[in-house]
Design a protein around this motif. Structure first.
Motif, PDB file in Angstrom:
ATOM      1  N   GLU A 190      34.496  59.067  22.764  1.00 40.31           N
ATOM      2  CA  GLU A 190      33.172  58.428  22.655  1.00 40.31           C
ATOM      3  C   GLU A 190      32.400  58.992  21.470  1.00 40.31           C
ATOM      4  O   GLU A 190      31.810  58.244  20.685  1.00 40.31           O
ATOM      5  N   GLU A 191      32.396  60.307  21.345  1.00 45.48           N
ATOM      6  CA  GLU A 191      31.685  60.966  20.249  1.00 45.48           C
ATOM      7  C   GLU A 191      32.300  60.580  18.909  1.00 45.48           C
ATOM      8  O   GLU A 191      31.590  60.321  17.940  1.00 45.48           O
ATOM      9  N   LEU A 192      33.599  60.524  18.869  1.00 45.39           N
ATOM     10  CA  LEU A 192      34.305  60.168  17.645  1.00 45.39           C
ATOM     11  C   LEU A 192      33.977  58.741  17.221  1.00 45.39           C
ATOM     12  O   LEU A 192      33.710  58.485  16.056  1.00 45.39           O
ATOM     13  N   LEU A 193      33.971  57.828  18.165  1.00 41.25           N
ATOM     14  CA  LEU A 193      33.683  56.430  17.851  1.00 41.25           C
ATOM     15  C   LEU A 193      32.259  56.238  17.343  1.00 41.25           C
ATOM     16  O   LEU A 193      32.000  55.348  16.530  1.00 41.25           O
ATOM     17  N   LEU A 194      31.335  57.071  17.795  1.00 34.47           N
ATOM     18  CA  LEU A 194      29.958  56.991  17.315  1.00 34.47           C
ATOM     19  C   LEU A 194      29.849  57.350  15.827  1.00 34.47           C
ATOM     20  O   LEU A 194      28.924  56.918  15.147  1.00 34.47           O
ATOM     21  N   LEU A 195      30.814  58.110  15.341  1.00 37.45           N
ATOM     22  CA  LEU A 195      30.805  58.533  13.946  1.00 37.45           C
ATOM     23  C   LEU A 195      31.430  57.491  13.012  1.00 37.45           C
ATOM     24  O   LEU A 195      31.381  57.641  11.796  1.00 37.45           O
ATOM     25  N   LEU A 196      32.024  56.450  13.588  1.00 40.89           N
ATOM     26  CA  LEU A 196      32.659  55.403  12.796  1.00 40.89           C
ATOM     27  C   LEU A 196      31.717  54.218  12.616  1.00 40.89           C
ATOM     28  O   LEU A 196      30.892  53.935  13.476  1.00 40.89           O
ATOM     29  N   SER A 197      31.883  53.509  11.516  1.00 41.68           N
ATOM     30  CA  SER A 197      31.095  52.298  11.285  1.00 41.68           C
ATOM     31  C   SER A 197      31.572  51.199  12.241  1.00 41.68           C
ATOM     32  O   SER A 197      32.628  51.327  12.866  1.00 41.68           O
ATOM     33  N   ALA A 198      30.830  50.120  12.318  1.00 42.62           N
ATOM     34  CA  ALA A 198      31.208  49.001  13.207  1.00 42.62           C
ATOM     35  C   ALA A 198      32.560  48.428  12.812  1.00 42.62           C
ATOM     36  O   ALA A 198      33.383  48.122  13.681  1.00 42.62           O
ATOM     37  N   GLU A 199      32.812  48.298  11.509  1.00 43.15           N
ATOM     38  CA  GLU A 199      34.096  47.766  11.047  1.00 43.15           C
ATOM     39  C   GLU A 199      35.243  48.705  11.413  1.00 43.15           C
ATOM     40  O   GLU A 199      36.318  48.273  11.808  1.00 43.15           O
ATOM     41  N   GLU A 200      34.993  50.010  11.265  1.00 41.24           N
ATOM     42  CA  GLU A 200      36.019  50.998  11.611  1.00 41.24           C
ATOM     43  C   GLU A 200      36.273  51.016  13.115  1.00 41.24           C
ATOM     44  O   GLU A 200      37.411  51.157  13.554  1.00 41.24           O
ATOM     45  N   GLN A 201      35.207  50.860  13.908  1.00 43.17           N
ATOM     46  CA  GLN A 201      35.373  50.804  15.359  1.00 43.17           C
ATOM     47  C   GLN A 201      36.211  49.597  15.769  1.00 43.17           C
ATOM     48  O   GLN A 201      37.063  49.681  16.644  1.00 43.17           O
ATOM     49  N   GLU A 202      35.963  48.453  15.110  1.00 47.06           N
ATOM     50  CA  GLU A 202      36.727  47.245  15.414  1.00 47.06           C
ATOM     51  C   GLU A 202      38.198  47.445  15.056  1.00 47.06           C
ATOM     52  O   GLU A 202      39.080  47.104  15.836  1.00 47.06           O
TER      53      GLU A 202
END
Length: 182
Positions: A116-128
């Protein structure tokens, strides 16, 4: 301007007859670590020469081009050999390697919180992209279709994402160990 295949085949055959043996011995002399890859290096050099001929390139000094290309092929073979040798360890040697001691056992980590913490550090495109690749298990071709980009572009984005994640994982786990993630 591209040449016809017959003409290119004759040029290749002529160069092969004239320079194969000397190129092979050149590769034997230039290969430092990846012994046994010399013939592949020479074949790859002639393949590159052939493709350039088909594309219409001409050469003032064929031997110099082949030697330079062989040099590059030998370096690549050595680099690959060294990279691969770092990744492998003989099974017998494994018993002599002591296990690393850590301040926190892997079983004590809360991977869901770290993710969860890691995903918060990624942009929306990177999360997708992360979701498509890791959670949904899509191939690069499928990801390219979904994002409206080529599979090659999807691959490049994925390589960049992996590099970023590797960096962020260390930071995130250190933060978790310090109690920064609840």
């Amino acid at each position: 301007m591209a040449r016809n295949k017959e003409e290119v085949d004759k040029l290749l055959h002529s160069a092969y007859e004239a320079y194969y043996e000397s190129s092979y011995y050149y590769c034997i002399a230039r290969t430092k670590y990846a012994k046994g890859s010399e013939e592949d290096s020479v074949q790859n050099a002639f393949l590159i020469y052939y493709k350039k001929l088909l594309a219409g390139e001409s050469f003032k000094n064929i031997k110099a081009f082949l030697y330079r290309t062989c040099e590059n092929m030998c370096r690549q073979a050595d680099t690959k050999f060294l990279r691969d040798s770092k990744r492998s360890v003989d099974f017998e040697d494994m018993t002599d390697l002591p296990a690393k001691e850590t301040d926190l056992l892997a079983s004590e980590l809360d991977y869901d919180k770290i993710k969860e913490e890691l995903l918060l550090l990624l942009s929306a495109e990177e999360q997708e992209l992360f979701s498509l690749k890791y959670e949904q298990g899509k191939s690069l071709t499928e990801i390219g279709d979904i994002l409206g980009i080529s599979p090659n572009a999807a691959s490049l984005r994925f390589v960049r994402l992996r590099k970023k994640i590797k960096t962020l994982v260390t930071i995130t786990i250190d933060k978790y160990r310090e109690g920064g993630i609840l």
